[in-house]
Motif scaffolding. Structure first.
Motif, mmCIF file in Angstrom:
data_model
loop_
_atom_site.group_PDB
_atom_site.id
_atom_site.type_symbol
_atom_site.label_atom_id
_atom_site.label_comp_id
_atom_site.label_asym_id
_atom_site.label_seq_id
_atom_site.Cartn_x
_atom_site.Cartn_y
_atom_site.Cartn_z
ATOM 1 N N GLY A 53 9.972 -19.930 20.536
ATOM 2 C CA GLY A 53 9.771 -21.432 20.800
ATOM 3 C C GLY A 53 8.928 -21.839 22.016
ATOM 4 N N LYS A 54 8.048 -20.896 22.382
ATOM 5 C CA LYS A 54 7.086 -20.938 23.512
ATOM 6 C C LYS A 54 5.857 -20.580 22.961
ATOM 7 N N MET A 55 4.747 -21.090 23.629
ATOM 8 C CA MET A 55 3.355 -21.198 23.325
ATOM 9 C C MET A 55 2.609 -21.152 24.588
ATOM 10 N N VAL A 56 1.457 -20.175 24.438
ATOM 11 C CA VAL A 56 0.742 -20.300 25.575
ATOM 12 C C VAL A 56 -0.807 -20.283 25.004
ATOM 13 N N ILE A 57 -1.398 -21.412 25.445
ATOM 14 C CA ILE A 57 -2.903 -21.564 25.357
ATOM 15 C C ILE A 57 -3.723 -21.641 26.487
ATOM 16 N N ALA A 58 -4.842 -20.728 26.232
ATOM 17 C CA ALA A 58 -5.780 -20.608 27.171
ATOM 18 C C ALA A 58 -7.212 -20.628 26.683
ATOM 19 N N ASP A 59 -7.853 -21.549 27.791
ATOM 20 C CA ASP A 59 -9.416 -21.626 27.760
ATOM 21 C C ASP A 59 -10.168 -20.617 28.751
ATOM 22 N N LEU A 60 -11.076 -20.116 28.148
ATOM 23 C CA LEU A 60 -11.902 -19.276 29.156
ATOM 24 C C LEU A 60 -13.191 -19.721 29.244
ATOM 25 N N GLY A 61 -13.615 -19.936 30.474
ATOM 26 C CA GLY A 61 -14.983 -20.469 30.778
ATOM 27 C C GLY A 61 -14.773 -21.956 30.643
ATOM 28 N N CYS A 62 -13.903 -22.518 31.231
ATOM 29 C CA CYS A 62 -13.476 -24.106 30.833
ATOM 30 C C CYS A 62 -14.435 -24.824 31.743
ATOM 31 N N SER A 63 -15.146 -24.295 32.886
ATOM 32 C CA SER A 63 -15.935 -25.339 33.551
ATOM 33 C C SER A 63 -15.058 -26.481 34.149
ATOM 34 N N CYS A 64 -15.838 -27.652 34.224
ATOM 35 C CA CYS A 64 -14.998 -29.120 34.718
ATOM 36 C C CYS A 64 -15.654 -29.895 34.131
ATOM 37 N N SER A 150 -19.559 -20.211 26.665
ATOM 38 C CA SER A 150 -19.474 -19.436 27.864
ATOM 39 C C SER A 150 -19.736 -17.944 27.604
ATOM 40 N N LEU A 151 -19.330 -17.372 26.409
ATOM 41 C CA LEU A 151 -19.382 -16.077 26.330
ATOM 42 C C LEU A 151 -20.723 -15.235 26.259
ATOM 43 N N TYR A 152 -21.814 -16.046 26.376
ATOM 44 C CA TYR A 152 -22.935 -15.665 26.509
ATOM 45 C C TYR A 152 -23.546 -15.174 27.849
ATOM 46 N N TRP A 153 -22.721 -15.830 28.711
ATOM 47 C CA TRP A 153 -22.922 -15.485 29.985
ATOM 48 C C TRP A 153 -22.516 -13.927 30.517
ATOM 49 N N LEU A 154 -23.766 -13.152 30.760
ATOM 50 C CA LEU A 154 -23.638 -11.813 30.784
ATOM 51 C C LEU A 154 -23.046 -11.482 32.238
ATOM 52 N N SER A 155 -22.223 -10.263 32.470
ATOM 53 C CA SER A 155 -21.671 -9.833 33.354
ATOM 54 C C SER A 155 -22.564 -9.368 34.629
ATOM 55 N N LYS A 156 -23.946 -8.887 34.209
ATOM 56 C CA LYS A 156 -24.875 -8.531 34.912
ATOM 57 C C LYS A 156 -26.318 -8.540 34.381
ATOM 58 N N ALA A 157 -27.383 -8.508 34.844
ATOM 59 C CA ALA A 157 -28.642 -8.286 34.161
ATOM 60 C C ALA A 157 -28.835 -6.887 33.703
ATOM 61 N N PRO A 158 -29.282 -6.401 32.762
ATOM 62 C CA PRO A 158 -29.259 -5.164 32.268
ATOM 63 C C PRO A 158 -29.923 -4.235 33.249
ATOM 64 N N GLU A 159 -29.112 -3.111 33.666
ATOM 65 C CA GLU A 159 -29.451 -2.257 34.577
ATOM 66 C C GLU A 159 -31.083 -1.738 34.603
ATOM 67 N N GLY A 210 -1.746 -13.371 17.206
ATOM 68 C CA GLY A 210 -2.271 -14.170 17.934
ATOM 69 C C GLY A 210 -3.527 -14.609 17.468
ATOM 70 N N ARG A 211 -4.079 -15.640 17.810
ATOM 71 C CA ARG A 211 -5.450 -16.225 17.430
ATOM 72 C C ARG A 211 -6.379 -16.293 18.516
ATOM 73 N N MET A 212 -7.769 -16.315 17.960
ATOM 74 C CA MET A 212 -8.805 -16.599 19.023
ATOM 75 C C MET A 212 -9.725 -17.446 18.430
ATOM 76 N N VAL A 213 -10.462 -18.570 19.253
ATOM 77 C CA VAL A 213 -11.413 -19.439 18.276
ATOM 78 C C VAL A 213 -12.413 -19.629 19.511
ATOM 79 N N VAL A 214 -13.590 -19.060 19.329
ATOM 80 C CA VAL A 214 -14.590 -19.148 20.117
ATOM 81 C C VAL A 214 -16.066 -19.357 19.699
ATOM 82 N N SER A 215 -16.661 -20.108 20.584
ATOM 83 C CA SER A 215 -18.071 -20.409 20.075
ATOM 84 C C SER A 215 -19.167 -19.807 21.052
ATOM 85 N N LEU A 216 -20.283 -19.191 20.496
ATOM 86 C CA LEU A 216 -21.226 -18.937 21.255
ATOM 87 C C LEU A 216 -22.682 -19.213 20.825
ATOM 88 N N GLN A 217 -23.741 -19.571 21.525
ATOM 89 C CA GLN A 217 -25.182 -19.694 20.897
ATOM 90 C C GLN A 217 -25.553 -18.566 20.470
#
Ligand SMILES: C[S@@+](CC[C@H](N)C(=O)[O-])C[C@H]1O[C@@H](n2cnc3c(N)ncnc32)[C@H](O)[C@@H]1O
Length: 246
Positions: A53-64, A150-159, A210-217
């Motif tokens: 009877g409990k549920m956790v919902i999270a948004d990743l890269g929510c901004s403001c 949000s998910l197309y933001w890379l962790s770094k430029a290619p080495e 669990g489920r994941m719904v993400v969109s990226l360009q």
């Protein structure tokens, strides 16, 4: 590490703030609505997943701004409607919003006040600063992950490109055309690395089924600037000039 701390969308409510300049992203979020609603119905119909009877919902890269709570609000409304339709008490829900630490979390916390509900149905809220390229949540604790733009933001430029000082978008058109396969390949490989890690981390944090719904360009063509996206060429030129002057 330095870019992780410094990069963020424009804070506040001013004319140039993200809050007032994110209607393009908001349209993308609206397109995700039916997918989130379907994911909620599947989750709520699964007696194993919802057994406590409990549920956790999270948004990743929510901004403001309004977009920060848009996806979690769709998920909450869908959850409450589903249980109303079932004539059963809704689950207690925890809504968690994630972004990098320099995001405008002061604004996010104020937006969360509107989402929080202290009566029935209970909705508690929280902010989770940190990178989605690292662990953010307890193992098997999140029922639904959402993420938009949000998910197309890379962790770094290619080495390889960084070491050889090859810019993502060379102002010199000939150099740019010549290096296109190398540059595009290096960015694609970095994305593959980041996204694979992202999926591995979320797999640990999701409850079973669990489920994941993400969109990226993305783009179909290898050509970075097509007729329909000339604006990106101009933006890339401006950013390239700014970066070369640092
Ligand atoms: C274009 S905004 C999208 C915001 C919102 N989801 C929307 O659709 O309008 C991208 C957000 O992703 C965040 N972001 C980028 N890389 C991140 C990371 N590694 N971990 C968490 N957030 C990240 C940025 O700080 C930024 O706020």
């Amino acid at each position: 590490m330095a870019s992780k701390q410094m990069v963020h969308m424009n804070h506040g409510q001013g004319e140039t703030s993200y809050a007032h300049n994110s209607s393009f992203q908001s349209a993308e979020q609206n397109r995700m609505k039916p997918l989130i609603e379907a994911a909620i119905v599947e989750l709520c119909s699964n007696t194993t997943t919802m057994s406590h009877g409990k549920m956790v919902i999270a948004d990743l890269g929510c901004s403001c701004g309004p977009n920060a709570v848009a996806l979690v609000s769709i998920a909450l409304e869908a959850t409450h409607s589903h249980f109303l339709w079932l004539r059963q008490p809704p689950p207690e829900v925890s809504v968690l919003l994630n972004d990098l630490p320099y995001n405008d979390f002061n604004a996010v916390v104020k937006s969360l006040v509107a989402v929080r509900q202290i009566g029935e149905p209970l909705v508690v809220t929280g902010a989770v600063p940190g990178s989605f390229n690292e662990r953010l949540f307890l193992s098997a604790s999140v029922h639904l992950f959402c993420s938009s733009n949000s998910l197309y933001w890379l962790s770094k430029a290619p080495e390889d490109l960084r070491i050889n000082q090859i810019p993502a978008y060379d102002i010199d058109e000939n150099a740019r055309r010549e290096r296109l396969p190398v540059v595009a390949g290096a960015y694609a490989q970095q994305f593959r690395k980041d996204f694979t890690l992202f999926l591995q981390l979320r797999a640990k944090e999701l409850v079973p089924e669990g489920r994941m719904v993400v969109s990226l360009q993305g783009r179909r063509s290898d050509e970075p600037v097509t007729e329909s996206s000339l604006i990106w060429g101009t933006a890339a030129q401006i950013l390239g000039t700014m970066a070369s002057e640092v």
